[in-house]
Each structure stands twice: as C-alpha cells, then as structure tokens.
Design a protein around this motif. Structure first.
Motif, PDB file in Angstrom:
ATOM      1  N   SER A 298      -4.127  -3.833   5.039  1.00 21.65           N
ATOM      2  CA  SER A 298      -5.128  -3.912   3.977  1.00 21.65           C
ATOM      3  C   SER A 298      -6.091  -5.044   4.286  1.00 21.65           C
TER       4      SER A 298
ATOM      5  N   ASP B  72      -3.916  -2.926  -5.504  1.00 27.45           N
ATOM      6  CA  ASP B  72      -3.137  -3.186  -4.290  1.00 27.45           C
ATOM      7  C   ASP B  72      -3.865  -4.255  -3.470  1.00 27.45           C
TER       8      ASP B  72
ATOM      9  N   ASP C  98      -6.212   1.534   1.381  1.00 28.43           N
ATOM     10  CA  ASP C  98      -6.568   1.300   2.795  1.00 28.43           C
ATOM     11  C   ASP C  98      -7.366   2.458   3.385  1.00 28.43           C
TER      12      ASP C  98
ATOM     13  N   THR D 193       0.835  -1.195   0.000  1.00 29.11           N
ATOM     14  CA  THR D 193       0.000   0.000   0.000  1.00 29.11           C
ATOM     15  C   THR D 193       0.874   1.252   0.000  1.00 29.11           C
TER      16      THR D 193
HETATM   17 MG   LIG Z   1      -1.614  -3.060   2.053  1.00 32.23          MG
END
Ligand SMILES: [Mg+2]
Ligand SMILES: Nc1nc2c(ncn2[C@@H]2O[C@H](COP(=O)(O)OP(=O)(O)OP(=O)(O)O)[C@@H](O)[C@H]2O)c(=O)[nH]1
Length: 683
Positions: free
Chosen positions: A63, A82, A52, A25
């Motif tokens: 996440s 992601d 996120d 992320t």
């Molecule tokens: Mg992540």
C-alpha cells in the motif's frame, strides 16, 4: 448467537492499520467478501484486490496510500480506511485517524515488527482511538502462538486482552475459542466458522484463559473483581458491557485471531466491531466537536482521479451533506460539493446526501485539503485535528523528460502534494533544481511514478546538488584593468581591490576608500556589481563567501570609461586575485538528531564514523521509554541517504530531523573529487 452489551447502531468508520505487510489490505478484501460487498475475494499476489488498486501499489505489492471501502453488515454501514504500513507512507494513516471510531491493528506474531507496532499503537493511544489487535496469518502460525501477549504487550501501553485462544490439530491452528461467548469454533475456508462442542483439553485451556481475561477486565471494575474473588460467575451481559466500555475508554486492547487470506476470524471481528466499537456520537465527543446544526466533515484523504477530478474522502461528523453544500475551513472557502460518492477502492458510485457518521467522497472541493475540518456555514468551526507531516528526510531533484512539460510538471506537483502532504517541493534558485523532499526512497519513487501515471509528466531524477561554497585563506591586493581600444569608442576601467578573508558565516562585504576621485562615484556600484558577479563562481567552481573586497584605487578615462567597463574591471580583479589566495572548499554541516530504540544506539556510533559524522551526545528521548536521541554533526553530503541506513539499523522505526549549522572547510581527497566533478559538469 446473540451478543448483548450496549451496542451502538449507525455507520462506522474503522481504520485498518499495522506494521508493514501484516495483511491489512488482504483483511479489507476479506471483510468486503464476507459482508457481500464483492463477489470474490481477490489477493495481493493476483493483483485484484479492491484496495491497492493504483498502478504503483500493484506494481510494488504494497500500500502506498490509504484505500477506502464501504460495506454493509447486519444493517449498518462500515467504512474501512486501509492504511499503508510502510513508515514512508505513515502520514496518510496519521491524517486519516482523527475521524475514525476505532482502529483494527493488524499484526503478526513477529518480534522484529514489535517496534513498528509500538509506533502505530502510540499514535492511536495519543489520539485516544479505541483499538483492537487482529493477530493475522494464523494459517502460518504454529504452537508458539501461546506467547502472543508476551511478545506483543511491550508495544502497547494499555493492557492487551486475549479475547480468543486458538485450537490446534497437531501444530496447525484449526479454530478458536471465543472467551467471552465461551464457544469453540472451527475455521472453514472462505465460509463462516462452525460452532463445535467445547470440551476436553480446549475446555481446560478456555477456563484458564477466560479467567485471565476477566482479571484484566476486573482491573477497572471493582464489582467484577469481587465476583471473581468470591467465585461467582459474572453474567455474560456484564462481561460484554465491560469489554465495550474498557475498549472505548482505551483501558484495554482486545486481541482477536484470524487469517485474512482464508477469511478466518473475520466474522468475529465484524461482530466485535458491531457490538463494541463506538459510533459517531462518541467520536465527535472525543474530537471535542460542540453540538450544532450545521454540517461538519473531516477530510480523511484527497485524491485526483483520472476522470472524476478531485475527490475529497471525508467523514460527516454532524448534519447532512449533499450536492451543492458549500464548505468553509478556518482558513479559507473550501468549495461546493459536486457529487457525493460511495467508495469501494477506486470505484465510485454516485449516491444521495450523506448523514452524520457516514464516510463518502465529495467531488470538486477545490480548496479542501486532507485533514481539514469543513463546516457548511458562514462561520467555520475550529480545526478538530491538525496533523503535521513528519519532517522530510530524503530528497531527489526532478526534471521533466521533455522541455515542453515544464509547466505541466508544476501543476502535477501541486496535485501530488495535495494527495501526499508529507512531500514538499523546494525550488533551488541557485541550481535551478526542483527538489522533492519526502519520507524515504520508496515514497519518492512512487511520487515520480505517480507524476507519470496519474498526471502524465515523465521525469528523470537525480541527487540534489549539495550546497558547497568556497572561500579564501589569504589576503591580496589585486588590480583589475579592462582596456580595449578598437577603432572609435574604447573601453576603460581600472580598479585595485584589497581582498581579505572574513570569519566563517560573515558572508560578503564591499567597501571603498577612493580618494581624489580616481574612480568616479557613479562607477563604484558597477565595480561592486562586477565583484558580486565574479563571486558566483570562484576558482573552484562554487559561490564564494566570507570575503571582503575593498576598492582602494583605480583610474578612469573621460571618454572610454563606462559602467560596463568598471563591472568588467571588478570582475577581473576577483578572477585574477582569488586563485592566489589559497581558495578552499566549504561544505555545509548539519545538526542531526536521530531518534531510535535504545538497543540500536550503539549501531548509530558505527554508522556515524563511516559518514564523517561527529557524535555530540546521547539523551533519552523524552516521553519515549526505551528510546534515545543521538545528536550528531554531519556534512550535508552524508545525510543524503542516511535514512536508509538508520531504518535498516532500527527495524524501520528510527528517524531523524536536521538543521543547518555551519560551513566547514573541506580539504584532501574528498574535496579534490568534489572540485573535479564540478569542473567536469561545467565543461
Ligand atoms: Mg496494504
Ligand atoms: N499466509 C498468510 N498470508 C497473508 C495473510 N494476510 C496477508 N497475507 C500476505 O501478506 C502479504 C501482505 O499482505 P497485504 O494485505 O498487502 O498487507 P498490508 O498490511 O496491506 O501491507 P502494507 O499495506 O504494504 O503494509 C501478501 O503477500 C498477502 O498475501 C494471511 O492471513 N495469511
């Protein structure tokens, strides 16, 4: 700094995958910042990253679902997907992968995370998805980074190919040498790296490392092999051609270095993607999509936004998709697109029609699910990929905090399941429990948080009831007589039951042997009904199974007998008879197959003895070198949180499947405790 090779133009879709907390992320954030999609690079700690962005992800600093962001780089659109690294959320990654052109596997130089890395690489290898490794957190790394390939190679079936080597100032990594370009760079924080002369020790190391990179490439290129043997410098174009061809064919997995928090190595990564990653043409070929004119798209992820309703994040694989395109799937009509959106985390921006290769969100496709192949024609294309969720391993029972939310809970659960198909819901008719089955504690916790935050239903949760039963060990002949004489019309029913235990698994049988009409025919079904009702709660408090009741005698009264009276008589006979028949508790025993890396197999032994498990055998796991399958029999009550311990004994990668096997007698202290708890709950 022109780089040659056979570059593919056009939009890309790239997955960011990798072990838990490796920096995916953060890397997405760095890419968005470096390519100008956002002004300032946020961080996980500050809770201001594009990915996120949900409450749940921010709260847990991890996440918990896929985040998608699109940016532009040197004239092409790049959408990054992601993916969460936690094994509990792996389904989101698995469902997204079929549509991507390539994956960037973000990893750390950490032996403990190699098994997780292996699982992820396995997924990519099986789906033939070209992949780069991005060795992240070089800002924290030290000189041991020389061992990169030694540590990471066991996780990958294809050969890892070191594309860059780090340069140091003391113990700290301050830059890198790109082995294909033969250029040295020094990292600048949050700015592109600067080219510096390649000389001295760095030059020597570069020569050695470059040679081994070329050797790896030459494994699949005879001409290059000859050039190396004859000491001829291969042309740079050839090297770039080989790099991209061997990446695309999955023959090698190039390794790049960097630091997501400092935006180091990010530009090189983008350039590698630009020049070497395949585009939509190759991806559709990989998926076996036959050429045609109609629009086709694959649903990467389904989201319910607070205001925008349902959004289907999808990659357009063929044609053009705009507002009011109507889609079908092989199973059903998916709906009509109401809005095409560009995504940047949770922010959506309305845009025009999407072309083949682009990844966007479609509004209001009410009947499209994650993983669906959508076709805009009367005739649906066959599904290009079907990703079945792993079997669930953990369950919780949920109850709406407020009674009035019961209906809302049902609707919220169906949205929850649309967003995360690796959760399933089972309504237990016996206990009236709503049981959520999922992949782990965190996933289920996040599920309940989502029910509250996203769908407005606060719930409490508890352990689901174990399916205990009881039976008897002795036979008895028992009379049940219901007689009431109160004023006018009385009640009269009288039966004699021959009650016997049956073999395990036989269930319940009711028969009769009434002679001379001592119990009139028409009352016999009522007797059976009474017996069945009584067996719902035996003397220990649980449903009674493996028992036979035969009606052998009785009497009746011409005026006072009734269906009700015979029901009560049947019930009485059971209630009075069973306590004298040595009732015994039965507990469900399951067959459990645990898969784990072989070095953890011994630990499973110890784990089982603590959980009343019986090991039936060990096997090697087919197709998985270095893995075992441990087959066990185990009581349902002990499977409850088994996954937590299996994961902690296997660096997170162990798992299991289970299925009901048989009911077994349970006596002693454990049984007494279970019965006492049941009595207390009923009181
Ligand atoms: Mg992540
Ligand atoms: N030192 C250092 N820390 C980093 C780097 N990249 C990420 N981190 C930190 O590592 C932690 C995890 O970062 P994330 O970006 O959430 O990692 P992730 O891979 O997305 O995590 P999951 O999605 O939960 O698997 C955070 O505390 C980051 O600040 C890096 O390059 N260097």
């Amino acid at each position: 700094m022109a780089q040659n090779g056979t570059r593919v133009a056009g939009p890309r879709c790239i997955a960011l995958v990798g072990p838990f907390q490796s920096g995916k992320t953060t890397l997405l954030e760095a890419i968005l910042a470096r390519t100008g999609a956002i002004q300032r690079q946020g961080s996980i700690d500050a809770g201001n990253t594009v990915g996120d962005a949900s409450h749940e992800a921010r709260h847990h600093k991890m996440s918990v679902e896929v985040s998608v962001g699109t940016t532009n780089f040197m004239g092409d659109a790049y959408t990054f997907v992601d993916c969460p690294g936690s094994v509990e959320f792996v389904h989101d990654m698995r469902a997204a992968l079929p549509a991507v052109d390539a994956a960037v596997v973000v990893c750390e130089l950490d032996e403990k995370k190699v098994p997780q890395l292996q699982l992820i690489l396995r997924e990519l290898e099986d789906r033939k998805i070209p992949r780069f490794l991005f060795l992240n957190k070089t800002d924290k790394a030290d000189a041991t980074i020389h061992d990169v390939l030694q540590v990471l190679q066991p996780a990958s079936r294809s050969k890892l190919l070191l594309r860059q080597i780090p340069t140091f100032s003391g113990e700290i990594i301050t830059g890198f040498v790109d082995l294909a370009l033969e250029r040295a760079f020094v990292y600048k924080e949050h700015a592109p790296s600067e080219v510096i002369p390649l000389e001295g020790d760095a030059l020597d190391r570069e020569k050695t490392a470059r040679f081994s990179m070329l050797e790896t490439l030459a494994d699949h290129d005879d001409e290059l092999m000859e050039q190396l043997l004859e000491d001829i410098q291969p042309p740079r174009d050839k090297i770039f051609d080989d790099l991209s061809r061997e990446l695309r064919e999955g023959l090698v997995c190039p390794v790049l270095l960097g630091s997501a928090t400092r935006t180091n190595g990010v530009l090189r990564l983008m350039k590698a993607l630009r020049h070497e990653a395949p585009g939509i043409a190759e991806t559709t070929k990989r998926l076996g999509l036959k050429p045609g004119n109609e629009p086709v798209a694959y649903v990467v992820k389904t989201q319910h936004t607070a205001h925008g309703g349902k959004m289907s994040v999808a990659r357009v694989l063929n044609g053009q998709v705009g507002d009011s395109t109507t889609f079908v799937t092989p199973e059903r009509e998916a709906g009509r697109v109401a809005g095409v959106f560009k995504l940047l985390g949770q922010s959506t921006e309305k845009r025009g029609p999407a072309q083949a290769g682009e990844t966007v969100a479609f509004g209001k496709l009410d009947h499209a699910d994650t993983g669906d192949t959508l076709t805009a024609a009367k005739q649906a294309r066959p599904a290009l990929a079907k990703v079945a969720a792993h079997d669930p391993v953990l369950a919780i029972a949920v109850v709406a905090k407020e009674r009035k939310d019961d209906v809302k809970l049902g609707q919220a659960l169906s949205k929850l399941l649309e967003e995360d198909p690796s959760i399933s819901v089972v309504h237990n008719a016996e206990t009236h429990e709503v049981v959520l089955w999922g992949q782990g504690e965190m996933q289920l916790r996040v599920a309940t948080e989502r029910l509250a935050d996203r769908f407005g239903v606060a719930t409490t949760s508890h352990k689901p009831t174990v399916g205990y039963r009881e039976t008897i060990k002795r036979a008895i002949v028992q009379r049940g007589r219901h007689k009431k004489q109160s004023g006018g019309h009385g009640q009269y029913g009288d039966v004699v039951l021959d009650i016997k235990p049956l073999p395990r698994g036989a269930g319940f049988t009711f028969t009769e042997e009434i002679k001379g009409g001592v119990v009139p025919r028409n009352y016999i079904p009522s007797v059976e009904q009474g017996v069945t009702d009584a067996l719902k709660h035996g003397p220990l408090g649980f449903p009674v199974v493996d028992i036979a009741a035969k009606l052998i005698d009785g009497s009746y009264h011409t005026v006072d007998s009734s269906d009700m009276a015979f029901q009560l008589a049947g019930r009485l006979a059971i209630n009075e008879g069973l306590p004298q028949c040595q009732p015994v508790l039965l507990e469900p025993i399951y067959q459990v197959a645990i898969v784990c890396p072989s070095e953890a197999t011994a630990k499973m032994n110890a784990l089982m003895s603590g959980r009343r498990g019986q090991i039936l055998g060990f096997d090697t796991r087919e197709g998985w070198e270095g893995w075992d399958v441990v087959r066990v029999q185990m009581p349902e009550a002990e499977i409850g949180d088994l996954i937590v311990e299996v994961r902690s004994a296997t660096a997170g990668v162990g798992s299991f499947t289970f299925k009901f096997d048989h009911m077994a007698e349970l006596t002693g202290r454990t049984a007494d405790q279970i019965v006492a708890a049941r009595k207390a709950a009923a009181a």
